[in-house]
Scaffold this active site. Structure first.
Site, PDB file in Angstrom:
ATOM      1  N   HIS A 183       0.821  -1.213   0.000  1.00 28.02           N
ATOM      2  CA  HIS A 183       0.000   0.000   0.000  1.00 28.02           C
ATOM      3  C   HIS A 183       0.851   1.256   0.000  1.00 28.02           C
ATOM      4  O   HIS A 183       0.468   2.282  -0.549  1.00 28.02           O
ATOM      5  CB  HIS A 183      -0.963  -0.012   1.185  1.00 28.02           C
ATOM      6  CG  HIS A 183      -2.272  -0.614   0.813  1.00 28.02           C
ATOM      7  ND1 HIS A 183      -2.994  -1.435   1.626  1.00 28.02           N
ATOM      8  CD2 HIS A 183      -2.979  -0.520  -0.335  1.00 28.02           C
ATOM      9  CE1 HIS A 183      -4.089  -1.814   1.001  1.00 28.02           C
ATOM     10  NE2 HIS A 183      -4.096  -1.279  -0.192  1.00 28.02           N
ATOM     11  N   ARG A 285      -8.972  -1.658 -13.953  1.00 24.80           N
ATOM     12  CA  ARG A 285      -8.832  -2.947 -13.254  1.00 24.80           C
ATOM     13  C   ARG A 285     -10.084  -3.185 -12.399  1.00 24.80           C
ATOM     14  O   ARG A 285     -10.097  -2.864 -11.219  1.00 24.80           O
ATOM     15  CB  ARG A 285      -7.604  -2.928 -12.357  1.00 24.80           C
ATOM     16  CG  ARG A 285      -6.262  -2.957 -13.097  1.00 24.80           C
ATOM     17  CD  ARG A 285      -5.121  -2.932 -12.076  1.00 24.80           C
ATOM     18  NE  ARG A 285      -3.855  -3.379 -12.627  1.00 24.80           N
ATOM     19  CZ  ARG A 285      -2.830  -2.568 -12.898  1.00 24.80           C
ATOM     20  NH1 ARG A 285      -2.934  -1.283 -12.697  1.00 24.80           N
ATOM     21  NH2 ARG A 285      -1.696  -3.060 -13.370  1.00 24.80           N
ATOM     22  N   ARG A 321     -11.141  -3.979 -18.230  1.00 26.16           N
ATOM     23  CA  ARG A 321     -10.716  -5.381 -18.179  1.00 26.16           C
ATOM     24  C   ARG A 321     -11.737  -6.188 -17.375  1.00 26.16           C
ATOM     25  O   ARG A 321     -12.132  -5.787 -16.277  1.00 26.16           O
ATOM     26  CB  ARG A 321      -9.346  -5.475 -17.510  1.00 26.16           C
ATOM     27  CG  ARG A 321      -8.948  -6.918 -17.260  1.00 26.16           C
ATOM     28  CD  ARG A 321      -7.519  -7.040 -16.875  1.00 26.16           C
ATOM     29  NE  ARG A 321      -7.283  -6.614 -15.500  1.00 26.16           N
ATOM     30  CZ  ARG A 321      -6.076  -6.524 -14.966  1.00 26.16           C
ATOM     31  NH1 ARG A 321      -5.016  -6.773 -15.705  1.00 26.16           N
ATOM     32  NH2 ARG A 321      -5.921  -6.160 -13.718  1.00 26.16           N
ATOM     33  N   GLU A 410      -0.424 -11.434 -21.927  1.00 26.04           N
ATOM     34  CA  GLU A 410       0.376 -11.499 -20.696  1.00 26.04           C
ATOM     35  C   GLU A 410       1.073 -12.846 -20.570  1.00 26.04           C
ATOM     36  O   GLU A 410       1.854 -13.070 -19.659  1.00 26.04           O
ATOM     37  CB  GLU A 410      -0.526 -11.324 -19.459  1.00 26.04           C
ATOM     38  CG  GLU A 410      -1.438 -10.131 -19.536  1.00 26.04           C
ATOM     39  CD  GLU A 410      -2.320 -10.004 -18.313  1.00 26.04           C
ATOM     40  OE1 GLU A 410      -1.881  -9.369 -17.351  1.00 26.04           O
ATOM     41  OE2 GLU A 410      -3.449 -10.530 -18.314  1.00 26.04           O
ATOM     42  N   ASN A 433       3.678  -6.650 -16.931  1.00 25.52           N
ATOM     43  CA  ASN A 433       4.013  -7.156 -15.593  1.00 25.52           C
ATOM     44  C   ASN A 433       3.953  -8.681 -15.586  1.00 25.52           C
ATOM     45  O   ASN A 433       4.893  -9.361 -15.164  1.00 25.52           O
ATOM     46  CB  ASN A 433       3.026  -6.615 -14.544  1.00 25.52           C
ATOM     47  CG  ASN A 433       2.913  -5.109 -14.580  1.00 25.52           C
ATOM     48  OD1 ASN A 433       3.824  -4.432 -15.024  1.00 25.52           O
ATOM     49  ND2 ASN A 433       1.784  -4.583 -14.136  1.00 25.52           N
ATOM     50  N   ASP A 434       2.825  -9.216 -16.071  1.00 31.80           N
ATOM     51  CA  ASP A 434       2.709 -10.668 -16.100  1.00 31.80           C
ATOM     52  C   ASP A 434       3.539 -11.273 -17.230  1.00 31.80           C
ATOM     53  O   ASP A 434       4.136 -12.336 -17.064  1.00 31.80           O
ATOM     54  CB  ASP A 434       1.239 -11.079 -16.230  1.00 31.80           C
ATOM     55  CG  ASP A 434       0.547 -11.067 -14.874  1.00 31.80           C
ATOM     56  OD1 ASP A 434       1.114 -11.631 -13.925  1.00 31.80           O
ATOM     57  OD2 ASP A 434      -0.529 -10.469 -14.756  1.00 31.80           O
ATOM     58  N   ARG A 444       6.311 -12.203  -9.706  1.00 30.10           N
ATOM     59  CA  ARG A 444       6.382 -10.736  -9.620  1.00 30.10           C
ATOM     60  C   ARG A 444       6.247 -10.220  -8.186  1.00 30.10           C
ATOM     61  O   ARG A 444       6.494  -9.048  -7.923  1.00 30.10           O
ATOM     62  CB  ARG A 444       5.313 -10.103 -10.525  1.00 30.10           C
ATOM     63  CG  ARG A 444       3.899 -10.454 -10.139  1.00 30.10           C
ATOM     64  CD  ARG A 444       2.893 -10.029 -11.192  1.00 30.10           C
ATOM     65  NE  ARG A 444       2.402  -8.684 -10.983  1.00 30.10           N
ATOM     66  CZ  ARG A 444       1.394  -8.139 -11.657  1.00 30.10           C
ATOM     67  NH1 ARG A 444       0.796  -8.837 -12.606  1.00 30.10           N
ATOM     68  NH2 ARG A 444       0.986  -6.934 -11.416  1.00 30.10           N
ATOM     69  N   CYS A 481      -0.177  -1.815 -21.218  1.00 31.54           N
ATOM     70  CA  CYS A 481      -0.763  -1.256 -20.003  1.00 31.54           C
ATOM     71  C   CYS A 481      -0.046  -1.734 -18.755  1.00 31.54           C
ATOM     72  O   CYS A 481      -0.515  -1.507 -17.646  1.00 31.54           O
ATOM     73  CB  CYS A 481      -2.251  -1.556 -19.927  1.00 31.54           C
ATOM     74  SG  CYS A 481      -2.605  -3.314 -19.857  1.00 31.54           S
TER      75      CYS A 481
HETATM   76  C1  PEP Z   1       0.066  -6.673 -16.338  1.00 29.93           C
HETATM   77  O1  PEP Z   1       0.129  -7.859 -16.010  1.00 29.93           O
HETATM   78  O2  PEP Z   1       1.004  -6.055 -16.889  1.00 29.93           O
HETATM   79  C2  PEP Z   1      -1.155  -5.892 -16.095  1.00 29.93           C
HETATM   80  C3  PEP Z   1      -1.295  -4.687 -16.598  1.00 29.93           C
HETATM   81  O3  PEP Z   1      -2.107  -6.447 -15.291  1.00 29.93           O
HETATM   82  P1  PEP Z   1      -1.951  -6.549 -13.695  1.00 29.93           P
HETATM   83  O4  PEP Z   1      -0.735  -5.769 -13.286  1.00 29.93           O
HETATM   84  O5  PEP Z   1      -3.203  -6.004 -13.114  1.00 29.93           O
HETATM   85  O6  PEP Z   1      -1.803  -8.030 -13.509  1.00 29.93           O
HETATM   86 MG    MG Z   2      -1.650  -8.923 -15.422  1.00 28.53          MG
END
Ligand code: PEP
Ligand code: MG
Length: 554
Positions: A183, A285, A321, A410, A433-434, A444, A481
């Protein structure tokens, strides 16, 4: 010696350290001199006081901080916790000890769940500290006020403190604990507070130390030289100039439009995103709206929440999403089964498909919200692995009245077959990210493998190029994103790989806008080649930095 951590924000600041006081020590396990009923009354009064205090602070702070602080207030009123405290008090211990033990047991349970839940453990610790401080008639450990601007150093700042930081005096924040999704990090991003989190050696910093907090590079420079301070001062001046630059649409130096969009989790952040020049929403999200729901939200409840967001972006694109449940974001009503490897489990579109009624309800709510508002609504599915899943989701969204339906890329399999995925979908949005976590096989959420979680890795970039090329061949939009879009230099590389729009936390928009304006599309493509040719992420970053100095129009 430099300290390394996870940088939040793109800026740099020079200042002197002030440390937050350490938390209360663990209370001794001694028999109480009061009766159990008297101790229960003490504990109840302190829990009530803390719940009210946190709610008031939340109302004062507003935005995401309000949600976090209200969630903390609910922890102080949790009936199961209060029962547990009463059971411990009946054994003759003190209220301090019973509160400490009961919150500790709850914390251990959350930590055991891992991911998003584990990151909430620090919120619980903070409530426990506040209740025990009140029981002892003390003020809780708060942000110091030395009477001059300073860089705050703490183990892991509580949400209640992060939410109310006075940004006129707190230049930045360094924590030894916490991760990128704690947070502290989430609120720091929202409030545009420069921070380095998870810098384990920050415990060595002492009051009065001069440091450079370089969030863009994830480094705290201790005892900086005059030359290092001068470089930082130049970067600060450049950034200030960028912040005052006009809020033009995202564009390369040759006029190629690259829309800059915002990542949002609820409508509260919308006004700020628009004020910072967001041209729409690239990632809404939706699962964050329902993290605490035990049952699936109704179509009506969802429609109302989606309309709130869509009304903020009349005439603009909003990419929503579908619920992305699983791993770090468990939703009790979709999948709360314990899995040994939840990141590889029944998550994202897989879990929606297993409860198709919930997916249909969400798409129906979105179609109704779309009909009632004027935004340009796009929907996309999370965690899509196959062409067949793509066809399934897109057909269902179209059937339920949504005109633009796409998928998130992803998972490497979807990137490798991007031509076939995009043949089915109206657009793709790359979740770096994923995608990075799965390409490098590095969780991650896990600090010990954080170095692998780097989207500059040429293997990740090569997958992105595959998606970009497929999009160009088929004339379909390809966005990014994930956090990678918020890295100003990487943003240029992504465009060079064929990405047509970028979505990020609103606080990153100004830096990315300025960076894109420095390169033509040809230059971005050359930089992408340089990055793809590197042997690893640090090498790609360094090679691009060198080539960028030659290719920039500035
Ligand atoms: C990602 O995985 O890059 C993504 C944008 O989704 P989240 O971070 O919510 O998993
Ligand atoms: Mg993701």
């Amino acid at each position: 010696m430099d300290l390394h951590g996870i940088g939040i924000g793109q800026g740099v600041v020079v200042g002197r350290v002030v440390r937050m006081s350490d938390p209360l020590p663990d209370p001794a396990d001694l028999p109480s001199e009061l009766t159990a009923d008297e101790e229960i009354a003490r504990a109840a009064a302190s829990l009530r006081f803390v719940a009210t205090n946190l709610t008031e602070r939340g109302a004062h702070a507003g935005g995401a901080a309000r949600d976090v602080l209200e969630a903390q207030a609910l922890m102080a009123e949790d009936p199961a916790l209060i029962d547990d405290i009463a059971v411990r008090l009946a054994r003759g211990t003190t209220a301090e000890r019973a509160v400490f033990e009961a919150f500790g047991a709850f914390r251990d349970m959350l930590t055991g769940l891992g991911g998003y839940m584990a990151e909430r453990a620090v919120d619980l610790d903070d409530v426990s500290q506040r209740v025990r401080a009140h029981l002892a008639g003390q003020a809780p450990s708060e942000v110091p006020d030395p009477g001059h601007p300073f860089i705050l150093v703490a183990r892991d700042l509580a949400p209640a403190d992060t939410a109310l930081l006075n940004l006129d005096v707190v230049l930045g924040l360094i924590t030894s604990g916490g991760g990128p999704t704690s947070h502290t990090a989430i609120l720091a991003r929202e409030k545009s507070i420069l921070a380095i989190v998870g810098a384990a050696q920050a415990t060595d910093l002492v009051d009065g130390d001069e440091v450079i907090l370089d969030a863009a590079r994830g480094v705290v420079v201790t005892d900086p030289t005059d030359a290092q301070k001068a470089e930082a001062t130049t970067r600060i001046a450049e950034r200030l100039a960028r912040r005052d630059a006009p809020l033009t649409p995202g564009m390369l130096a040759d006029g190629t439009a690259i829309p800059l969009l915002a990542n949002l989790a609820n409508a509260d952040g919308a006004a700020n995103a628009v004020a910072l020049g967001a041209e729409g929403v690239g990632l809404f999200r939706t699962e964050f709206l329902f993290l605490d729901s035990a049952t699936a939200p109704s179509v009506e409840v969802q429609q109302q929440k989606y309309e709130l967001m869509l009304r903020e972006f009349a005439g603009k694109k909003v990419v929503v999403r579908a619920l992305d449940a699983g791993a770090d974001k468990p939703l009790a009503f979709l999948n709360d089964a314990v899995e040994e490897n939840p990141a590889l489990g029944l998550r994202g579109l897989r879990s929606l498909r297993a409860s198709e009624g919930i997916l249909r309800d969400q798409l129906t709510a979105l179609a109704q919200a779309d009909a009632a508002t004027d935004a340009d609504l796009w929907v996309m599915a999370p965690m899509v692995a196959t062409v067949e899943e793509t066809a399934y989701f897109v057909a269902l969204a179209h059937e339920l009245g949504l005109t633009t339906a796409g998928v998130m890329i992803e998972i490497p399999s979807a990137a490798l077959l991007a031509d076939r995925v995009l043949a089915q979908a109206d657009f793709a949005s790359i979740g770096t990210n994923d995608l990075t976590q799965y390409t490098l096989a590095a969780d991650r959420m896990l600090g010990s493998v954080a170095a692998y979680q780097d989207p500059w890795h040429p293997a990740v970039l090569s997958l992105i190029r595959q998606v970009g090329s497929a999009g160009a061949a088929l004339g379909k939009p390809v966005g990014v994103c994930g956090e990678a879009a918020a890295d100003p230099m990487l943003a240029v590389v992504l465009v060079g790989l064929g990405v047509t729009s970028l979505s990020m936390s609103a606080s990153a928009l100004a830096d990315v806008r300025a960076s894109l304006a420095g390169y033509t599309l040809d230059a971005a493509r050359s930089l992408a080649e340089v990055a793809l040719d590197a042997v690893g992420a640090p090498e790609a970053r360094a090679a691009v930095a060198e080539a960028a100095a030659r290719l920039s129009v500035h």
